[in-house]
Design a protein around this motif. Structure first.
Motif, short mmCIF file in Angstrom:
data_model
loop_
_atom_site.label_atom_id
_atom_site.label_comp_id
_atom_site.label_asym_id
_atom_site.label_seq_id
_atom_site.Cartn_x
_atom_site.Cartn_y
_atom_site.Cartn_z
N LYS A 1 -11.14 -14.46 -16.11
CA LYS A 1 -10.59 -14.53 -14.76
C LYS A 1 -9.29 -13.74 -14.68
O LYS A 1 -8.47 -13.76 -15.59
CB LYS A 1 -10.33 -15.99 -14.38
N LEU A 2 -9.12 -13.05 -13.58
CA LEU A 2 -7.94 -12.23 -13.36
C LEU A 2 -6.72 -13.12 -13.13
O LEU A 2 -6.79 -14.13 -12.42
CB LEU A 2 -8.17 -11.34 -12.13
N ASP A 3 -5.61 -12.76 -13.74
CA ASP A 3 -4.38 -13.54 -13.56
C ASP A 3 -3.94 -13.50 -12.09
O ASP A 3 -4.13 -12.50 -11.39
CB ASP A 3 -3.25 -12.97 -14.42
N ALA A 4 -3.35 -14.59 -11.66
CA ALA A 4 -2.87 -14.68 -10.27
C ALA A 4 -1.78 -13.65 -10.01
O ALA A 4 -1.68 -13.11 -8.90
CB ALA A 4 -2.36 -16.09 -10.00
N GLU A 5 -0.98 -13.34 -11.04
CA GLU A 5 0.08 -12.35 -10.86
C GLU A 5 -0.49 -10.96 -10.60
O GLU A 5 0.01 -10.21 -9.76
CB GLU A 5 0.97 -12.32 -12.10
N VAL A 6 -1.56 -10.62 -11.34
CA VAL A 6 -2.18 -9.30 -11.15
C VAL A 6 -2.83 -9.23 -9.78
O VAL A 6 -2.74 -8.21 -9.08
CB VAL A 6 -3.20 -9.02 -12.28
N GLU A 7 -3.47 -10.32 -9.35
CA GLU A 7 -4.09 -10.33 -8.02
C GLU A 7 -3.03 -10.18 -6.93
O GLU A 7 -3.22 -9.44 -5.96
CB GLU A 7 -4.88 -11.62 -7.83
N ALA A 8 -1.89 -10.84 -7.12
CA ALA A 8 -0.79 -10.71 -6.16
C ALA A 8 -0.25 -9.29 -6.15
O ALA A 8 0.10 -8.75 -5.09
CB ALA A 8 0.31 -11.70 -6.49
N LEU A 9 -0.19 -8.66 -7.32
CA LEU A 9 0.28 -7.28 -7.41
C LEU A 9 -0.66 -6.33 -6.68
O LEU A 9 -0.22 -5.40 -5.99
CB LEU A 9 0.43 -6.88 -8.88
N ILE A 10 -1.96 -6.55 -6.83
CA ILE A 10 -2.96 -5.72 -6.13
C ILE A 10 -2.76 -5.84 -4.62
O ILE A 10 -2.73 -4.83 -3.90
CB ILE A 10 -4.39 -6.12 -6.55
N CYS A 11 -2.61 -7.07 -4.15
CA CYS A 11 -2.42 -7.29 -2.70
C CYS A 11 -1.10 -6.68 -2.22
O CYS A 11 -1.03 -6.11 -1.13
CB CYS A 11 -2.46 -8.78 -2.39
N GLU A 12 -0.08 -6.78 -3.04
CA GLU A 12 1.22 -6.20 -2.67
C GLU A 12 1.13 -4.68 -2.57
O GLU A 12 1.65 -4.08 -1.62
CB GLU A 12 2.25 -6.60 -3.73
N LEU A 13 0.45 -4.04 -3.53
CA LEU A 13 0.29 -2.58 -3.48
C LEU A 13 -0.49 -2.17 -2.24
O LEU A 13 -0.17 -1.16 -1.60
CB LEU A 13 -0.42 -2.08 -4.74
N ARG A 14 -1.49 -2.95 -1.88
CA ARG A 14 -2.29 -2.61 -0.71
C ARG A 14 -1.46 -2.77 0.57
O ARG A 14 -1.58 -1.95 1.49
CB ARG A 14 -3.53 -3.51 -0.66
N ARG A 15 -0.61 -3.80 0.64
CA ARG A 15 0.23 -3.97 1.82
C ARG A 15 1.26 -2.86 1.94
O ARG A 15 1.55 -2.40 3.04
CB ARG A 15 0.94 -5.33 1.76
N GLU A 16 1.81 -2.41 0.80
CA GLU A 16 2.79 -1.33 0.83
C GLU A 16 2.15 0.01 1.18
O GLU A 16 2.77 0.86 1.82
CB GLU A 16 3.48 -1.20 -0.53
N HIS A 17 0.91 0.20 0.72
CA HIS A 17 0.20 1.47 0.94
C HIS A 17 -1.19 1.15 1.50
O HIS A 17 -2.17 1.09 0.76
CB HIS A 17 0.07 2.25 -0.37
N PRO A 18 -1.30 0.98 2.82
CA PRO A 18 -2.58 0.56 3.41
C PRO A 18 -3.71 1.57 3.23
O PRO A 18 -4.87 1.19 3.30
CB PRO A 18 -2.26 0.39 4.89
#
Length: 160
Positions: free
Chosen positions: A65-82
């Motif tokens: 299972k993917l770490d929650a921190e990595v999943e949050a980082l993925i979502c953060e990168l997507r929000r910064e760069h749509p």
């Protein structure tokens, strides 16, 4: 069958086996396998009647299972760069100090799960433009077509 009826059914089968009946005959009579009946007998001797109830098949752990921190980082990168998709985010994560960089498919699943990808906005493969009929053979081929026949030309191009 409800849970209590299942436990009672298994209890009767186990009691017959513990009473001395051959496990194979009891399994045939109750419409189950010898392996299942042996499992029920083992659970009954260890836990009693409560051990005969159905158990959850859900895995206890998910080691991949993917770490929650990595999943949050993925979502953060997507929000910064749509405009960044899964491929670019995966490339950016590979350059960071992560124990294991997630694959492109994993990044895409994370984005989909969090509602950050609109499936309609992605360019699908054309179904209308992928096949076309021609009355003449494709370039480079010779031959005659009987009347009413046509070549099917297959192309792979994306709709833009």
């Amino acid at each position: 069958m409800d849970q209590q009826a299942v436990v009672e059914y298994r209890y009767r089968a186990v009691c017959e086996v513990l009473g001395g009946s051959p496990i194979g005959e009891v399994a045939v009579r109750y419409g189950t396998t010898r392996q299942s009946l042996d499992t029920w007998r083992t659970r009954f001797t260890a836990e009693g009647k409560t051990g005969l109830a159905d158990r959850s098949r859900r895995p206890r752990t998910s080691p991949m299972k993917l770490d929650a921190e990595v999943e949050a980082l993925i979502c953060e990168l997507r929000r910064e760069h749509p405009r960044w998709g899964a491929r670019r985010i995966c490339h950016e994560l590979a350059g960071r100090d992560l124990a294991v960089a997630p694959s492109r498919a994993t990044v895409h699943r994370v984005l989909t799960r969090n509602g950050m990808i609109d499936p309609q906005a992605q360019a699908p493969w054309c179904s209308a433009g992928s096949r076309s009929r021609r009355d003449t053979p494709p370039c480079g081929t010779r031959g005659c077509l009987p009347p009413g026949r046509a070549f099917l030309v297959l192309t792979q191009r994306r709709c833009r």
